[in-house]
Design a protein around this motif. Structure first.
Motif, mmCIF file in Angstrom:
data_model
loop_
_atom_site.group_PDB
_atom_site.id
_atom_site.type_symbol
_atom_site.label_atom_id
_atom_site.label_comp_id
_atom_site.label_asym_id
_atom_site.label_seq_id
_atom_site.Cartn_x
_atom_site.Cartn_y
_atom_site.Cartn_z
ATOM 1 N N LEU A 214 0.794 -1.324 0.034
ATOM 2 C CA LEU A 214 0.016 0.164 -0.146
ATOM 3 C C LEU A 214 1.010 1.185 -0.071
ATOM 4 C CD1 LEU A 214 -3.157 0.446 2.120
ATOM 5 C CD2 LEU A 214 -1.218 2.309 2.168
ATOM 6 N N ASP B 298 -5.322 2.203 -8.241
ATOM 7 C CA ASP B 298 -5.927 3.292 -7.210
ATOM 8 C C ASP B 298 -7.484 3.340 -7.710
ATOM 9 O OD1 ASP B 298 -6.232 5.285 -9.169
ATOM 10 O OD2 ASP B 298 -4.897 6.606 -8.131
ATOM 11 N N ILE C 171 -10.612 1.650 -3.526
ATOM 12 C CA ILE C 171 -9.732 0.948 -2.398
ATOM 13 C C ILE C 171 -10.254 1.558 -1.133
ATOM 14 C CG2 ILE C 171 -7.932 -0.063 -1.505
ATOM 15 C CD1 ILE C 171 -8.529 -1.103 -4.436
ATOM 16 N N THR D 43 -7.749 -4.455 -0.851
ATOM 17 C CA THR D 43 -6.445 -4.562 -1.464
ATOM 18 C C THR D 43 -6.105 -6.025 -1.552
ATOM 19 O OG1 THR D 43 -6.061 -2.708 0.197
ATOM 20 C CG2 THR D 43 -4.117 -3.996 -0.728
ATOM 21 N N VAL E 86 -1.707 -1.149 -4.132
ATOM 22 C CA VAL E 86 -2.641 -0.081 -4.328
ATOM 23 C C VAL E 86 -2.202 1.063 -3.757
ATOM 24 C CG1 VAL E 86 -4.471 -1.754 -4.072
ATOM 25 C CG2 VAL E 86 -3.685 -0.476 -2.030
#
Length: 383
Positions: A78, A313, A316, A322, A333
């Motif tokens: 992330l 993206d 999310i 994710t 992500v």
């Protein structure tokens, strides 16, 4: 936080609290999207529609979400996405976001149009971070920004390619943030008056409210209308992949191209020398009625996933979301609106709490799906 408030836990919890805390025109700027916001809703609903497979009686005693993204060793797949004006949702918001990302061991990406400049973020964190850039008409200014980013220790450049001009974000006109003359100004003043906590903590104690990275280009950087005038004059609709090749020659670090939705554009980005592509419709803030990012992810992965890292993206909202993106082939992500909701809700602590939740949700989902590492996630684990 009032004793009558529910303790914010999820992104949606933080969203509701942020809506109460910040002036409406600022909340709408973050929360809104282009035109009728059809794609905004699709971004979320298409992710939610995906179904995971639950598998049992497998040894999941060593679940790990650790990964590496463009050379950054992260606790989970992330990245905190670049968000313009993050620094007006909490006092010196980009600094708080960067510190939260550092404590949670994920990359932080500073926006060209952030409130805090590169140098302030670097001084406050003393850690590598990523920088997002637009192609502006003034190429000499771009070169200066690249030099500043390198000096600040930025390791990855996220270059936005889907903004030859700003999309039609109608909420910003309805609430008086842009245009509107005297009625618009009066509307903003009224909204500020009913947000006293924000007005004191951010409006007064959070100064200066300048666009730190581009302040030298705007006579009065605190004037949003002047900022819009500068942006409208500087975005370059003549930009092509040749400009990305030029950029590749100027930047020695990792280069991620942000805003790719089609397979042929992803191939062109690879041909231009990028190290990664981000499948993104700009949070649905550009062209309404385009497909959701998650719907376009598999096609881009099939086209270039063996050559470069592919990210996504849009929509999310949780660690489970994710995991779904990783099953479709994403390396990781980028998280945009949710981290700003948490920032506006509870500052750095809110962002850290939300990231902690995402990691726990990922690890729990993986265990219940019968996998121990991210490499084991794939389309076979989607129903």
């Amino acid at each position: 936080m009032s004793i009558f408030d529910v303790v914010p836990v999820t992104a949606e919890d933080h969203r509701r609290r942020a809506r109460r805390r910040v002036p409406r025109f600022l909340f709408d700027y973050l929360d809104g999207a282009a035109n009728d916001e059809l794609t905004l809703r699709a971004n979320v609903s298409d992710v939610r529609a995906l179904r995971l497979k639950q598998r049992v009686m497998r040894d999941v005693s060593s679940v790990s979400t650790d990964c590496e993204m463009l050379g950054f060793k992260a606790r989970m797949p992330l990245v905190l996405a670049p968000v313009g004006m993050a620094g007006i949702y909490a006092r010196r918001g980009e600094v708080q976001g960067a510190r939260a990302a550092g404590n949670q061991q994920v990359p932080f990406t500073l926006s060209t149009v952030g409130i805090c400049p590169l140098e302030e973020v670097q001084a406050a964190t003393h850690a590598p971070f990523w920088f997002q850039l637009y192609m502006l008409r003034d190429r000499e200014f771009i070169l200066r920004l690249l030099q500043r980013a390198k000096a600040a220790g930025c390791t990855t450049l996220a270059f936005t390619v889907d903004l030859p001009l700003p999309g039609m974000r109608l909420r910003d006109y309805r609430n008086g943030m842009l245009g509107g003359g005297l009625p618009g100004k009066l509307s903003k003043l009224a909204q500020l008056a009913i947000s006293p906590a924000w007005a004191w903590d951010v409006g007064i104690k959070g100064k200066p409210h300048t666009f730190g990275n581009i302040a030298e280009k705007i006579p009065n950087p605190e004037d949003l209308d002047l900022y819009k005038t500068f942006i409208d004059s500087q975005f370059d609709p003549s930009c092509t992949w040749d400009d990305i090749r030029w950029l590749r020659e100027q930047w020695e670090g990792k280069l991620l191209v942000k805003g790719v939705m089609e397979a042929d554009d992803a191939r062109a980005a690879v041909d231009a020398g990028c190290d990664a592509v981000l499948v993104s419709n700009h949070g649905a803030r550009q062209l309404d009625s385009v497909a959701s990012s998650i719907a376009k992810l598999p096609g881009v992965v099939d086209a270039v996933g063996e050559q470069v890292e592919v990210y996504v993206d849009g929509g999310i909202r949780s660690g489970i979301d994710t995991v779904k993106a990783l099953c479709l082939g994403a390396r990781g992500v980028f998280l945009g609106r949710p981290w700003i909701y948490a920032l506006a809700s509870r500052g750095q602590a809110g962002v850290e709490q939300l990231l902690e939740l995402f990691q726990k949700e990922m690890a729990t989902a993986m265990a219940l799906m019968g996998v121990n590492c991210l490499e084991e996630l794939g389309p076979d684990l989607l129903d």
